[in-house]
Design an enzyme around this catalytic site. Structure first.
Site, short mmCIF file in Angstrom:
data_model
loop_
_atom_site.label_atom_id
_atom_site.label_comp_id
_atom_site.label_asym_id
_atom_site.label_seq_id
_atom_site.Cartn_x
_atom_site.Cartn_y
_atom_site.Cartn_z
N HIS A 19 7.16 -0.29 -14.46
CA HIS A 19 7.74 0.87 -15.14
C HIS A 19 6.65 1.85 -15.56
O HIS A 19 6.80 3.05 -15.46
CB HIS A 19 8.57 0.42 -16.36
CG HIS A 19 9.81 -0.32 -15.96
ND1 HIS A 19 11.07 0.23 -16.07
CD2 HIS A 19 9.98 -1.54 -15.42
CE1 HIS A 19 11.97 -0.64 -15.61
NE2 HIS A 19 11.33 -1.71 -15.22
N ASP A 117 12.64 6.35 -19.26
CA ASP A 117 13.05 5.23 -18.42
C ASP A 117 14.57 5.09 -18.54
O ASP A 117 15.14 5.30 -19.62
CB ASP A 117 12.38 3.97 -18.99
CG ASP A 117 12.23 2.89 -17.96
OD1 ASP A 117 11.08 2.58 -17.61
OD2 ASP A 117 13.26 2.33 -17.52
N GLN A 342 -4.08 -1.98 -5.76
CA GLN A 342 -3.22 -2.15 -4.58
C GLN A 342 -3.11 -0.90 -3.71
O GLN A 342 -3.18 -0.97 -2.49
CB GLN A 342 -1.81 -2.59 -5.02
CG GLN A 342 -0.84 -2.67 -3.87
CD GLN A 342 0.42 -3.41 -4.21
OE1 GLN A 342 0.38 -4.59 -4.53
NE2 GLN A 342 1.55 -2.73 -4.15
N ASN A 361 7.74 0.16 -6.41
CA ASN A 361 6.46 0.88 -6.31
C ASN A 361 5.70 0.42 -5.07
O ASN A 361 5.10 1.24 -4.36
CB ASN A 361 5.59 0.61 -7.54
CG ASN A 361 6.21 1.19 -8.79
OD1 ASN A 361 6.32 2.40 -8.93
ND2 ASN A 361 6.64 0.33 -9.71
N SER A 362 5.75 -0.88 -4.80
CA SER A 362 5.05 -1.41 -3.63
C SER A 362 5.64 -0.83 -2.35
O SER A 362 4.90 -0.48 -1.42
CB SER A 362 5.14 -2.94 -3.59
OG SER A 362 4.45 -3.48 -4.70
N GLU A 365 4.40 2.68 -1.98
CA GLU A 365 2.97 2.72 -1.67
C GLU A 365 2.74 2.39 -0.19
O GLU A 365 1.92 3.02 0.48
CB GLU A 365 2.21 1.73 -2.57
CG GLU A 365 2.11 2.25 -4.00
CD GLU A 365 1.84 1.16 -5.03
OE1 GLU A 365 1.45 0.04 -4.65
OE2 GLU A 365 2.03 1.43 -6.23
N1 UDP Z 1 -0.26 -3.50 -8.79
C1 UDP Z 1 -1.61 -3.32 -8.56
N2 UDP Z 1 -2.39 -4.42 -8.59
C2 UDP Z 1 -1.94 -5.67 -8.82
C3 UDP Z 1 -0.55 -5.84 -9.01
C4 UDP Z 1 0.24 -4.74 -8.98
O1 UDP Z 1 -2.09 -2.19 -8.34
O2 UDP Z 1 -2.73 -6.61 -8.83
C5 UDP Z 1 0.59 -2.30 -8.85
C6 UDP Z 1 1.30 -2.01 -7.57
O3 UDP Z 1 0.50 -1.22 -6.73
C7 UDP Z 1 2.54 -1.27 -8.07
C8 UDP Z 1 2.82 -1.93 -9.41
O4 UDP Z 1 1.60 -2.50 -9.84
O5 UDP Z 1 2.24 0.08 -8.29
C9 UDP Z 1 3.87 -3.02 -9.29
O6 UDP Z 1 5.10 -2.45 -9.19
P1 UDP Z 1 6.21 -3.00 -8.22
O7 UDP Z 1 7.42 -2.16 -8.46
O8 UDP Z 1 5.74 -3.02 -6.82
O9 UDP Z 1 6.43 -4.50 -8.63
P2 UDP Z 1 6.67 -5.24 -10.06
O10 UDP Z 1 5.34 -5.78 -10.45
O11 UDP Z 1 7.22 -4.24 -11.01
O12 UDP Z 1 7.61 -6.32 -9.70
#
Ligand code: UDP
Length: 463
Positions: A19, A117, A342, A361-362, A365
């Site tokens: 978030h 949010d 990431q 987010n993934s 990305e």
């Molecule tokens: N992320 C990162 N490094 C990590 C773990 C997560 O940069 O070691 C970032 C990832 O790039 C994304 C966010 O954290 O932007 C995770 O959001 P996502 O919606 O993908 O998954 P969630 O963790 O909320 O299940």
């Protein structure tokens, strides 16, 4: 002659990195467009990743202001059943929103809008109304999952049709959704998370718009369905503004180690494996993943998380993995435990595929960098997101792989799918097409760029 005043926008995320990240990204984008930006975050945060990111983001974006909403302490009894710490935080944030009005009304220059949010909109909307402040929601999930949450109050009010035995659900304007793709807790409307979603869904019409971290091309038909009022009446406009632009965040303790490793790998030879911030797999499942990785000839970079909250994640990777696996794969694989950058990794030429839980987010990305995905959803919105991702042509989803804790996916199956992910040239081509469309959307005068500019321009005070 007086000049137009820039807009002053408050951004208010809920709990968890999934978030926080899109809010910080949007904050940086708005500041680049000359808005004055204030980020309001709850204090204390649940995870270390959140507090460290907030600090480093503010350090490297000194023009962005910060306000803290001090959370009331949790009154949970020591013997009460355990609640997911992120759900509890979301609840505490909602409980503490009575502290928001003084933060909002004392700002100088005064706020022109607040972007919140979805999980707090019901509580913030009356405050924004009193202060005559337009309110926008920044969604942190897919349009398809947003449609589901918007329609959840209707589903929950009809338990005769919405129950464990239903095979699928029908949301007006969308193709049927398999019941197995819904988070099982959606069937329990008294659950803290479900009841919070229902309450906030009922307040959606209070917002002037829902900003989505997606782009028109990626989810065209669902966007049309939502914007034509087919899902529910009285939804505000759905405004695709993504993929949200990543900002550079130099905070990264593990960076040197994996950057130099990646530099030495051939182009598109590495599968990047990450299940987000808060998905800890069972030990048995980790060992099956090890078997799959050991068997495949592909290189891998596995980011390991072993607890729901990173503050509890103290042991080294070696503590969780088989020594023999680490020894046998030392020339083709890297395992890192902790935070990695990431978005930068996904942009590295060595990365050829992404085994992911499909947090939204993934997905965005990977879309922005055209990296083919293999979806392995673990909970929440991730099955719905996996379907969207697959339908958009960005990757593969093996529907038979159950949600994380429900069943074990065997190493041989994982290996087979990784080979498919890394060798399917048509998929690689489609993923590159997704990247092209994503870049067009966020480029100057692209569909997402135009939508965001229009929102910001509507908030500028003319003189
Ligand atoms: N992320 C990162 N490094 C990590 C773990 C997560 O940069 O070691 C970032 C990832 O790039 C994304 C966010 O954290 O932007 C995770 O959001 P996502 O919606 O993908 O998954 P969630 O963790 O909320 O299940």
């Amino acid at each position: 002659m007086s000049t137009p005043q820039p807009s002053h926008i408050a951004l208010f995320p809920s709990a968890g990195m999934g978030h926080l990240m899109p809010f910080l990204r949007l904050a940086a984008m708005l500041a680049k467009q000359d808005s004055i930006v204030t980020v309001i975050t709850a204090q204390p945060t649940v995870s270390l990743a959140e507090s460290e990111h907030i600090s480093s983001f503010l350090r490297y974006n000194p023009k962005i202001n910060h306000l803290e909403l001090q959370l009331a302490p949790s009154f949970r009894q020591a013997d009460s059943p355990p609640v997911d710490p992120f759900f509890l935080q979301m609840h505490l944030i909602n409980q503490s929103i009575n502290l928001l009005p003084p933060l909002l009304s004392s700002s100088s220059p005064p706020f022109s809008a607040i972007f919140v949010d979805f999980l707090v909109v019901a509580k913030v909307a009356p405050i924004a109304k009193t202060l005559d402040l337009p309110i926008y929601i920044l969604s942190t999930t897919s349009v398809a999952f947003d449609s589901l949450t918007a329609y959840l109050p209707m589903l929950a009010s009809n338990p005769a049709e919405f129950n464990k035995t239903s095979a699928e659900i029908k949301i007006p304007g969308l193709s049927p959704m398999a019941m197995s793709s819904l988070p099982p807790i959606f069937l329990d409307s008294s659950h803290l998370f479900t009841s919070t979603i229902i309450t906030n869904s009922q307040a959606l019409s209070e917002a002037k718009g829902i900003l989505m971290n997606t782009f028109e091309w990626f989810q065209a038909s669902t966007l049309v369905a939502l914007n034509k009022d087919r899902v529910t009446k009285s939804l505000p406009p759905i405004l695709p503004i993504g993929p949200l632009e990543p900002y550079h965040d130099p905070h990264d303790d593990n960076g040197d180690q994996y950057r130099s490793w990646l530099e030495n790998q051939p182009v598109e030879s590495v599968v990047y494996i990450s299940f987000g911030n808060r998905t800890a797999m069972s030990r048995d499942q980790m060992h099956e993943l090890e078997k799959g990785l050991e068997k495949t000839e592909w290189r891998f970079f596995w980011v390991l998380k072993t607890s729901t909250v990173d503050k509890d994640d103290k042991e080294d990777a070696e503590h969780f993995l088989n020594e023999a696996f680490l020894e046998k794969t030392k020339n083709k694989g890297l395992v890192i435990k902790g935070w990695v950058e990431q978005q930068e990794i996904l942009g590295h030429p060595a990365i050829g595929g992404f085994l992911s839980h499909c947090g939204w987010n993934s997905v965005m990305e990977a879309a922005l960098r055209g990296v083919p995905m293999l979806a392995w959803p673990q909970h929440g919105d991730q099955r719905v997101n996996a379907q969207v991702m697959e339908e958009a042509g960005l990757g593969l989803w093996e529907r038979n792989w159950d949600w994380g804790p429900n069943g074990i996916v065997k190493g041989e199956e994982i290996e087979k799918k990784i080979v498919e992910l890394m060798t399917d040239e048509k998929l690689r081509g489609r993923a590159k097409k997704v990247r092209e469309e994503a870049r067009n959307a966020v480029g100057r005068d692209g569909s997402s760029d135009k939508v965001l500019r229009e929102v910001v321009e509507s908030l500028i005070i003319p003189f």
